[in-house]
Enzyme design. Structure first.
Site, PDB file in Angstrom:
ATOM      1  N   HIS A 107     -13.064  28.148 -61.272  1.00 11.40           N
ATOM      2  CA  HIS A 107     -12.511  29.336 -60.605  1.00 11.40           C
ATOM      3  C   HIS A 107     -11.262  29.904 -61.287  1.00 11.40           C
ATOM      4  O   HIS A 107     -10.848  31.023 -60.962  1.00 11.40           O
ATOM      5  CB  HIS A 107     -12.247  29.042 -59.126  1.00 11.40           C
ATOM      6  CG  HIS A 107     -12.550  30.197 -58.219  1.00 11.40           C
ATOM      7  ND1 HIS A 107     -12.786  30.066 -56.873  1.00 11.40           N
ATOM      8  CD2 HIS A 107     -12.641  31.537 -58.486  1.00 11.40           C
ATOM      9  CE1 HIS A 107     -13.011  31.273 -56.356  1.00 11.40           C
ATOM     10  NE2 HIS A 107     -12.917  32.176 -57.309  1.00 11.40           N
ATOM     11  N   ASP A 129     -14.453  30.752 -50.448  1.00  9.71           N
ATOM     12  CA  ASP A 129     -14.068  29.470 -51.039  1.00  9.71           C
ATOM     13  C   ASP A 129     -13.819  28.424 -49.953  1.00  9.71           C
ATOM     14  O   ASP A 129     -13.294  28.748 -48.890  1.00  9.71           O
ATOM     15  CB  ASP A 129     -12.746  29.701 -51.813  1.00  9.71           C
ATOM     16  CG  ASP A 129     -12.553  28.735 -52.972  1.00  9.71           C
ATOM     17  OD1 ASP A 129     -12.732  27.526 -52.770  1.00  9.71           O
ATOM     18  OD2 ASP A 129     -12.208  29.207 -54.068  1.00  9.71           O
ATOM     19  N   HIS A 176     -11.695  26.147 -50.477  1.00  6.53           N
ATOM     20  CA  HIS A 176     -10.262  25.925 -50.670  1.00  6.53           C
ATOM     21  C   HIS A 176      -9.544  27.270 -50.622  1.00  6.53           C
ATOM     22  O   HIS A 176     -10.190  28.308 -50.506  1.00  6.53           O
ATOM     23  CB  HIS A 176     -10.033  25.238 -52.024  1.00  6.53           C
ATOM     24  CG  HIS A 176     -10.950  24.070 -52.265  1.00  6.53           C
ATOM     25  ND1 HIS A 176     -12.222  24.231 -52.798  1.00  6.53           N
ATOM     26  CD2 HIS A 176     -10.789  22.749 -52.034  1.00  6.53           C
ATOM     27  CE1 HIS A 176     -12.808  23.039 -52.876  1.00  6.53           C
ATOM     28  NE2 HIS A 176     -11.968  22.123 -52.415  1.00  6.53           N
ATOM     29  N   ASP A 180      -7.206  27.985 -53.152  1.00  8.81           N
ATOM     30  CA  ASP A 180      -6.871  28.259 -54.563  1.00  8.81           C
ATOM     31  C   ASP A 180      -5.536  28.972 -54.676  1.00  8.81           C
ATOM     32  O   ASP A 180      -5.339  29.855 -55.510  1.00  8.81           O
ATOM     33  CB  ASP A 180      -7.980  29.083 -55.247  1.00  8.81           C
ATOM     34  CG  ASP A 180      -9.273  28.290 -55.410  1.00  8.81           C
ATOM     35  OD1 ASP A 180      -9.276  27.083 -55.078  1.00  8.81           O
ATOM     36  OD2 ASP A 180     -10.272  28.870 -55.864  1.00  8.81           O
ATOM     37  N   HIS A 236      -7.604  25.511 -61.671  1.00  7.75           N
ATOM     38  CA  HIS A 236      -8.594  26.148 -60.769  1.00  7.75           C
ATOM     39  C   HIS A 236      -8.160  26.096 -59.303  1.00  7.75           C
ATOM     40  O   HIS A 236      -8.798  26.723 -58.455  1.00  7.75           O
ATOM     41  CB  HIS A 236     -10.018  25.585 -60.969  1.00  7.75           C
ATOM     42  CG  HIS A 236     -10.269  24.236 -60.356  1.00  7.75           C
ATOM     43  ND1 HIS A 236     -11.530  23.800 -60.012  1.00  7.75           N
ATOM     44  CD2 HIS A 236      -9.426  23.233 -60.050  1.00  7.75           C
ATOM     45  CE1 HIS A 236     -11.452  22.573 -59.506  1.00  7.75           C
ATOM     46  NE2 HIS A 236     -10.196  22.206 -59.523  1.00  7.75           N
ATOM     47  N   ASP A 291     -16.917  31.340 -54.773  1.00  5.17           N
ATOM     48  CA  ASP A 291     -16.935  29.936 -55.198  1.00  5.17           C
ATOM     49  C   ASP A 291     -18.129  29.267 -54.519  1.00  5.17           C
ATOM     50  O   ASP A 291     -18.246  29.298 -53.277  1.00  5.17           O
ATOM     51  CB  ASP A 291     -15.622  29.273 -54.774  1.00  5.17           C
ATOM     52  CG  ASP A 291     -15.421  27.908 -55.405  1.00  5.17           C
ATOM     53  OD1 ASP A 291     -16.409  27.143 -55.501  1.00  5.17           O
ATOM     54  OD2 ASP A 291     -14.275  27.592 -55.774  1.00  5.17           O
ATOM     55  N   ASP A 304     -18.661  26.369 -53.875  1.00  5.47           N
ATOM     56  CA  ASP A 304     -18.300  25.300 -52.934  1.00  5.47           C
ATOM     57  C   ASP A 304     -17.989  25.826 -51.533  1.00  5.47           C
ATOM     58  O   ASP A 304     -17.749  25.044 -50.612  1.00  5.47           O
ATOM     59  CB  ASP A 304     -17.180  24.403 -53.485  1.00  5.47           C
ATOM     60  CG  ASP A 304     -15.803  25.055 -53.517  1.00  5.47           C
ATOM     61  OD1 ASP A 304     -15.540  26.000 -52.758  1.00  5.47           O
ATOM     62  OD2 ASP A 304     -14.966  24.581 -54.325  1.00  5.47           O
ATOM     63  N   GLU A 356     -17.961  27.780 -60.238  1.00  9.12           N
ATOM     64  CA  GLU A 356     -17.922  26.376 -59.791  1.00  9.12           C
ATOM     65  C   GLU A 356     -19.291  25.749 -59.572  1.00  9.12           C
ATOM     66  O   GLU A 356     -19.389  24.658 -59.014  1.00  9.12           O
ATOM     67  CB  GLU A 356     -17.030  26.187 -58.546  1.00  9.12           C
ATOM     68  CG  GLU A 356     -15.565  26.570 -58.756  1.00  9.12           C
ATOM     69  CD  GLU A 356     -14.729  25.524 -59.526  1.00  9.12           C
ATOM     70  OE1 GLU A 356     -15.259  24.427 -59.803  1.00  9.12           O
ATOM     71  OE2 GLU A 356     -13.557  25.835 -59.835  1.00  9.12           O
TER      72      GLU A 356
HETATM   73 MN   LIG Z   1     -12.244  28.184 -55.783  1.00  9.79          MN
END
Ligand SMILES: [Mn+2]
Length: 304
Positions: free
Chosen positions: A100, A127, A129, A131, A144, A231, A233, A276
């Site tokens: 990312h 995402d 997360h 980030d 990332h 992302d 994830d 990712e």
């Molecule tokens: Mn990310």
């Protein structure tokens, strides 16, 4: 924006992550036939090839200790130039990652395009997360985990000044979606940033349709285009096991599709990242094939 031409840009870099394998993402997505499937939707699609990325093992220990800042800066500068040029050709550029950190390049390029026209751009960041770490807050220092803060103007100066100096997007037009795990200091950074955040808890409560109506309003307000940074994830690992940092409790298969279908319907998507994907961790190519289907939803593929 009404693009009929899609540009695909592969960036086989996972320098931003400590777990390797996302560098194989562009190859996996190409082998699974993304370009042909986009053409079937009625677009012209052009594969711009890969940004040149050095081999990790050929770099020095100093580069590793520095978390590969220098190669990441150079790669992101290259991506920014390609995205700017694509938008000037009235194409829709799609970055195939890679980790990312590469979104620093794509979003810097897209933001420069709109800045040159004295226009604003919205940003939707999907995402698990946030980030949003900075070199001061990050427990791992992996880049990332930092791109969204960089794009809001806080981070390594070499990263913050790609494309145009400083902040690329107005926090009032930025939405973080599907977040479910943040570092302690990162929570503070998020609260102070002024961006909108809809967590998985919010999505559970209100449903993805209602959340997307709000997210689109925020990212569209006074902007000429919306960049999507997706992302893989963000999706539940049940559907997308092939990521470097899986977090359970993510977007369900249909939630992810509806999110992208609604974004397409805004007619404002100008550029995108799908990052990712880690083929080394994938099971039966599930995450890879889902990534392709998600890209098609973002390009307007519908059930009927
Ligand atoms: Mn990310």
């Amino acid at each position: 924006m009404n693009q009929k031409l899609v540009h695909l840009l592969g960036v086989p870099s996972d320098f931003g992550a400590n777990i390797q394998g996302a560098c194989m993402g562009p190859a996996a997505i190409r082998i699974a036939g993304l370009k042909q499937k986009i053409e079937k939707l009625g677009y012209a699609a052009s594969d711009l090839g890969d940004i040149s990325v050095p081999i990790r093992d050929t770099l020095t220990e100093d580069a590793a200790a520095d978390k590969y800042l220098k190669p990441i800066v150079e790669i992101c500068q290259g991506i920014a130039k390609v995205f700017l040029a694509s938008l000037k050709m009235e194409a829709l550029p799609i970055l195939l990652g890679g980790d990312h950190s590469l979104a620093i390049g794509s979003i810097s390029g897209s933001a420069k395009y709109f800045a040159q026209k004295k226009q604003k751009m919205g940003l939707i960041w999907v995402d698990a997360h946030a980030d949003m770490n900075t070199p001061q807050s990050s427990p791992s220092l992996n880049i990332h985990g930092m791109p969204l803060s960089v794009l809001l103007g806080d981070g390594h100066p070499d990263l913050c000044n790609i494309g145009i100096p400083g902040r690329k997007v107005d926090p009032a037009n930025v939405v973080l979606l599907a977040a479910r795990t943040l570092d302690d200091f990162e929570k503070d950074i998020l609260r102070k940033s002024g961006i909108a955040c809809f967590t998985m808890r919010n999505i559970d409560e209100k449903g993805i349709f209602n959340i997307m109506e709000q997210a689109i309003k925020i990212a569209s307000n006074g902007t000429a285009g919306i960049h999507l940074s997706f992302d893989i994830d963000s999706i539940d690992p049940m559907y997308a096991p092939g990521v470097s940092t899986p977090v359970s409790g993510g977007l369900a298969f249909r939630e992810a599709h509806l999110l992208l279908e609604m974004l397409y319907e805004t007619g404002k998507l100008c550029s995108m990242d799908f990052v990712e994907l880690n083929p080394l961790r994938d099971v039966d190519s599930r995450a890879c094939l889902l990534t392709i289907d998600l890209i098609l939803s973002a390009l307007g593929k519908s059930i009927v």
